[in-house]
Write a protein that holds these residues in place. Structure first.
Motif, PDB file in Angstrom:
ATOM      1  N   GLU A 175       0.824  -1.212   0.000  1.00  0.00           N
ATOM      2  CA  GLU A 175       0.000   0.000   0.000  1.00  0.00           C
ATOM      3  C   GLU A 175       0.859   1.263   0.000  1.00  0.00           C
ATOM      4  O   GLU A 175       1.824   1.377   0.755  1.00  0.00           O
ATOM      5  CB  GLU A 175      -0.879  -0.017   1.260  1.00  0.00           C
ATOM      6  N   ILE A 176       0.499   2.219  -0.834  1.00  0.00           N
ATOM      7  CA  ILE A 176       1.205   3.496  -0.881  1.00  0.00           C
ATOM      8  C   ILE A 176       0.731   4.349   0.293  1.00  0.00           C
ATOM      9  O   ILE A 176      -0.456   4.619   0.436  1.00  0.00           O
ATOM     10  CB  ILE A 176       0.961   4.221  -2.215  1.00  0.00           C
ATOM     11  N   VAL A 177       1.662   4.753   1.139  1.00  0.00           N
ATOM     12  CA  VAL A 177       1.364   5.547   2.323  1.00  0.00           C
ATOM     13  C   VAL A 177       1.586   7.029   2.034  1.00  0.00           C
ATOM     14  O   VAL A 177       0.859   7.885   2.526  1.00  0.00           O
ATOM     15  CB  VAL A 177       2.249   5.095   3.508  1.00  0.00           C
ATOM     16  N   GLN A 178       2.588   7.333   1.238  1.00  0.00           N
ATOM     17  CA  GLN A 178       2.945   8.719   0.937  1.00  0.00           C
ATOM     18  C   GLN A 178       3.533   8.781  -0.472  1.00  0.00           C
ATOM     19  O   GLN A 178       4.147   7.829  -0.928  1.00  0.00           O
ATOM     20  CB  GLN A 178       3.998   9.192   1.942  1.00  0.00           C
ATOM     21  N   GLY A 179       3.320   9.925  -1.130  1.00  0.00           N
ATOM     22  CA  GLY A 179       3.916  10.115  -2.446  1.00  0.00           C
ATOM     23  C   GLY A 179       2.958  10.660  -3.481  1.00  0.00           C
ATOM     24  O   GLY A 179       3.358  11.004  -4.585  1.00  0.00           O
ATOM     25  N   ARG A 180       1.678  10.730  -3.114  1.00  0.00           N
ATOM     26  CA  ARG A 180       0.664  11.259  -4.037  1.00  0.00           C
ATOM     27  C   ARG A 180       0.299  12.711  -3.732  1.00  0.00           C
ATOM     28  O   ARG A 180      -0.583  13.272  -4.357  1.00  0.00           O
ATOM     29  CB  ARG A 180      -0.606  10.423  -3.943  1.00  0.00           C
ATOM     30  N   GLU A 181       0.984  13.326  -2.772  1.00  0.00           N
ATOM     31  CA  GLU A 181       0.605  14.646  -2.266  1.00  0.00           C
ATOM     32  C   GLU A 181       0.633  15.732  -3.344  1.00  0.00           C
ATOM     33  O   GLU A 181       1.506  15.781  -4.186  1.00  0.00           O
ATOM     34  CB  GLU A 181       1.542  15.095  -1.131  1.00  0.00           C
ATOM     35  N   LEU A 182      -0.344  16.581  -3.249  1.00  0.00           N
ATOM     36  CA  LEU A 182      -0.409  17.869  -3.944  1.00  0.00           C
ATOM     37  C   LEU A 182      -1.193  18.737  -2.973  1.00  0.00           C
ATOM     38  O   LEU A 182      -2.409  18.846  -3.046  1.00  0.00           O
ATOM     39  CB  LEU A 182      -1.118  17.743  -5.287  1.00  0.00           C
ATOM     40  N   GLU A 183      -0.472  19.290  -1.993  1.00  0.00           N
ATOM     41  CA  GLU A 183      -1.127  19.900  -0.840  1.00  0.00           C
ATOM     42  C   GLU A 183      -0.484  21.235  -0.473  1.00  0.00           C
ATOM     43  O   GLU A 183       0.722  21.309  -0.230  1.00  0.00           O
ATOM     44  CB  GLU A 183      -1.012  18.943   0.356  1.00  0.00           C
ATOM     45  N   VAL A 184      -1.302  22.272  -0.450  1.00  0.00           N
ATOM     46  CA  VAL A 184      -0.850  23.558   0.081  1.00  0.00           C
ATOM     47  C   VAL A 184      -0.906  23.436   1.590  1.00  0.00           C
ATOM     48  O   VAL A 184      -1.943  23.135   2.157  1.00  0.00           O
ATOM     49  CB  VAL A 184      -1.742  24.721  -0.401  1.00  0.00           C
TER      50      VAL A 184
END
Length: 115
Positions: A99-108
């Protein structure tokens, strides 16, 4: 180039938040960006400048913090980094990534404003 529409969304969200806080100017927008977000950093940086024109963000900086890909490794029972985006395996034991836990972020996550 979908980065322009993303940049416009970032600017609109920052303008709204700045307005709620009574800001007259936004000096910087801080963004977390993961390699699996589907966004090209260079294209976003270029588009950001265009999206900021004629707004209270004109002349502001886009500060991008790149986040690494972290997965849950079932073999280790831990959150781990991966070998590479091409070899989606646990960097510690080599097991196929889970499972991907982190790495998809696009967050201000922060604004630098002047009131």
């Amino acid at each position: 180039m979908h980065e322009l529409s993303i940049a416009i969304g970032i600017v609109e969200a920052a303008e709204e938040e700045a307005g709620l806080r009574g800001a007259t100017e936004v000096n910087a927008v801080h963004l977390k960006l993961g390699p699996l977000s589907g966004v090209m950093r260079e294209a976003l940086e270029f588009s950001y400048g265009i999206a900021c024109e004629d707004t209270i963000l004109a002349g502001s900086r886009l500060v991008i913090e790149e986040t690494p890909v972290i997965v849950f490794c079932a073999a280790c029972g831990e959150n781990r980094s991966i070998v590479s985006l091409q070899a989606f395996r646990c960097a510690v034991c080599g097991a196929a990534a889970g499972e991907i836990v982190q790495g998809r972020e696009l967050e201000v996550f922060a604004l630098e404003i002047r009131q």
